[in-house]
Design an enzyme around this catalytic site. Sequence first.
Site, PDB file in Angstrom:
ATOM      1  CE1 TYR A 155      -4.053   1.927   0.764  1.00  0.00           C
ATOM      2  CE2 TYR A 155      -2.716   2.765   2.190  1.00  0.00           C
ATOM      3  CZ  TYR A 155      -3.957   2.873   1.483  1.00  0.00           C
ATOM      4  OH  TYR A 155      -4.917   3.796   1.709  1.00  0.00           O
ATOM      5  CE  LYS A 159      -3.698   4.581  -1.326  1.00  0.00           C
ATOM      6  NZ  LYS A 159      -4.709   5.156  -2.252  1.00  0.00           N
TER       7      LYS A 159
HETATM    8  N1  LIG Z   1      -9.932   5.324   4.880  1.00  0.00           N
HETATM    9  C1  LIG Z   1      -8.845   5.902   5.388  1.00  0.00           C
HETATM   10  O1  LIG Z   1      -8.191   5.776   6.286  1.00  0.00           O
HETATM   11  C2  LIG Z   1      -7.972   6.222   3.926  1.00  0.00           C
HETATM   12  C3  LIG Z   1      -6.614   6.897   4.196  1.00  0.00           C
HETATM   13  C4  LIG Z   1      -5.741   7.177   3.282  1.00  0.00           C
HETATM   14  C5  LIG Z   1      -6.379   7.084   1.895  1.00  0.00           C
HETATM   15  N2  LIG Z   1      -7.487   6.540   1.739  1.00  0.00           N
HETATM   16  C6  LIG Z   1      -7.730   6.099   0.312  1.00  0.00           C
HETATM   17  O2  LIG Z   1      -8.811   6.790  -0.152  1.00  0.00           O
HETATM   18  C7  LIG Z   1      -9.572   6.125  -1.122  1.00  0.00           C
HETATM   19  C8  LIG Z   1     -11.037   5.692  -0.954  1.00  0.00           C
HETATM   20  O3  LIG Z   1     -11.037   4.966   0.179  1.00  0.00           O
HETATM   21  P1  LIG Z   1     -12.039   4.904   1.388  1.00  0.00           P
HETATM   22  O4  LIG Z   1     -11.628   5.214   2.636  1.00  0.00           O
HETATM   23  O5  LIG Z   1     -13.151   5.973   0.816  1.00  0.00           O
HETATM   24  O6  LIG Z   1     -12.649   3.360   1.266  1.00  0.00           O
HETATM   25  P2  LIG Z   1     -14.138   2.800   0.811  1.00  0.00           P
HETATM   26  O7  LIG Z   1     -13.792   1.363   0.781  1.00  0.00           O
HETATM   27  O8  LIG Z   1     -15.211   3.452   1.591  1.00  0.00           O
HETATM   28  O9  LIG Z   1     -14.495   3.289  -0.806  1.00  0.00           O
HETATM   29  C9  LIG Z   1     -13.687   2.685  -1.517  1.00  0.00           C
HETATM   30  C10 LIG Z   1     -14.417   2.705  -3.032  1.00  0.00           C
HETATM   31  O10 LIG Z   1     -13.876   2.016  -3.956  1.00  0.00           O
HETATM   32  C11 LIG Z   1     -14.347   1.237  -5.002  1.00  0.00           C
HETATM   33  N3  LIG Z   1     -13.586   0.439  -5.508  1.00  0.00           N
HETATM   34  C12 LIG Z   1     -12.757  -0.746  -5.137  1.00  0.00           C
HETATM   35  N4  LIG Z   1     -12.002  -1.115  -5.910  1.00  0.00           N
HETATM   36  C13 LIG Z   1     -12.610  -0.547  -7.401  1.00  0.00           C
HETATM   37  C14 LIG Z   1     -12.077  -0.838  -8.869  1.00  0.00           C
HETATM   38  N5  LIG Z   1     -11.254  -1.704  -8.956  1.00  0.00           N
HETATM   39  N6  LIG Z   1     -12.857  -0.253  -9.393  1.00  0.00           N
HETATM   40  C15 LIG Z   1     -13.651   0.806  -9.257  1.00  0.00           C
HETATM   41  N7  LIG Z   1     -13.989   0.931  -7.854  1.00  0.00           N
HETATM   42  C16 LIG Z   1     -13.370   0.486  -6.820  1.00  0.00           C
HETATM   43  C17 LIG Z   1     -15.283   0.519  -3.851  1.00  0.00           C
HETATM   44  O11 LIG Z   1     -16.464  -0.323  -4.302  1.00  0.00           O
HETATM   45  C18 LIG Z   1     -15.512   1.570  -2.917  1.00  0.00           C
HETATM   46  O12 LIG Z   1     -16.885   2.069  -3.180  1.00  0.00           O
HETATM   47  C19 LIG Z   1      -8.640   4.890  -1.403  1.00  0.00           C
HETATM   48  O13 LIG Z   1      -7.563   5.280  -2.349  1.00  0.00           O
HETATM   49  C20 LIG Z   1      -7.802   4.703  -0.138  1.00  0.00           C
HETATM   50  O14 LIG Z   1      -6.617   3.979  -0.414  1.00  0.00           O
HETATM   51  C21 LIG Z   1      -8.237   6.069   2.709  1.00  0.00           C
END
Ligand SMILES: NC(=O)c1ccc[n+]([C@@H]2O[C@H](COP(=O)([O-])OP(=O)(O)OC[C@H]3O[C@@H](n4cnc5c(N)ncnc54)[C@H](O)[C@@H]3O)[C@@H](O)[C@H]2O)c1
Length: 268
Positions: A155, A159
């Site tokens: 990851y 990133k």
């Molecule tokens: N939640 C955290 O703590 C956090 C922190 C830093 C970064 N992020 C990043 O934020 C972004 C969003 O994550 P989130 O926390 O909202 O998670 P989440 O799981 O709530 O949402 C992620 C969404 O991406 C979709 N998805 C996954 N694989 C996919 C694909 N191959 N094609 C299309 N859609 C796809 C899922 O169906 C889901 O709706 C991600 O890139 C994650 O790495 C999250």
Amino acid sequence: MNPEGKVALVTGGSSGIGRATALLLAEAGASVVVADIDGDGGAETVSLVEQAGGKAAFVESDTTRREELERMVAFAEETYGGLDILHNNAGIGLPPPRFPETPPERWEIALTVNLWAVIAGTQAAVPAMRRRGGGVIVSTASMAGIIQYQPDPIYAAAKHGIVGLTRALVFLKAEANIRVNCVCPGVVDTPMLTKLMPEMTAEQRAQRDAMVSQMPLIPPREIAEAVLEFVRDDSLAGEAMGIMYGRPRKLIPPAVTFSRDPAQRMPN
Ligand SMILES: NC(=O)c1ccc[n+]([C@@H]2O[C@H](COP(=O)([O-])OP(=O)(O)OC[C@H]3O[C@@H](n4cnc5c(N)ncnc54)[C@H](O)[C@@H]3O)[C@@H](O)[C@H]2O)c1
């Protein structure tokens, strides 16, 4: 760019950060295409946008497939007449075991969703943005893309890749009036934190849930606000923005830069 009257596309828009961004962009007057593999969540995001008086449409799209990325861009052009804003946001976490024990097919999928798809999504969007005379691309990286993030090396690699890509694509502003930036959140209150991964044992899930319950979590709307700042502020290109709980968001410049003087070409 004022988002009013513009067309935005949000990958991973069916949940969490993507949903919050879709809602905020629609509130700011953009028509929003919600792209995701989750149709039910996508329909819910569209309905939330419409209830708030905004405009949105869902397109089913797996970001790991080049033809589906091209289709989602074509969908934005066909539905709303163009593409001005892309939020490359879809992402997934990796279940244990941690690398190097991770099965290869697992880390390959994670790297594909978390990095390949951001590169391919950007590539799919640029021609459409050129047709509009410019655009804004904001990708969701992470603090794991800035710091030495030991809990999940794959990851972290993906990133860091997004942050590197974003900084390197600064030239697109001069070349095509396309500004590429990324947000780097700490821990955000989204379903990602508690998703049941079938590979996890009950004990591993309990450990993870206990850890998450002790952390202060950033509301997803704060990440959406950072995305909107990148959209609105025409001076920002090639930038990574850190968002940590309880602190003002801030741009994070590269830790090392090269001197412009060739005689001194060493990192400083
Ligand atoms: N939640 C955290 O703590 C956090 C922190 C830093 C970064 N992020 C990043 O934020 C972004 C969003 O994550 P989130 O926390 O909202 O998670 P989440 O799981 O709530 O949402 C992620 C969404 O991406 C979709 N998805 C996954 N694989 C996919 C694909 N191959 N094609 C299309 N859609 C796809 C899922 O169906 C889901 O709706 C991600 O890139 C994650 O790495 C999250």
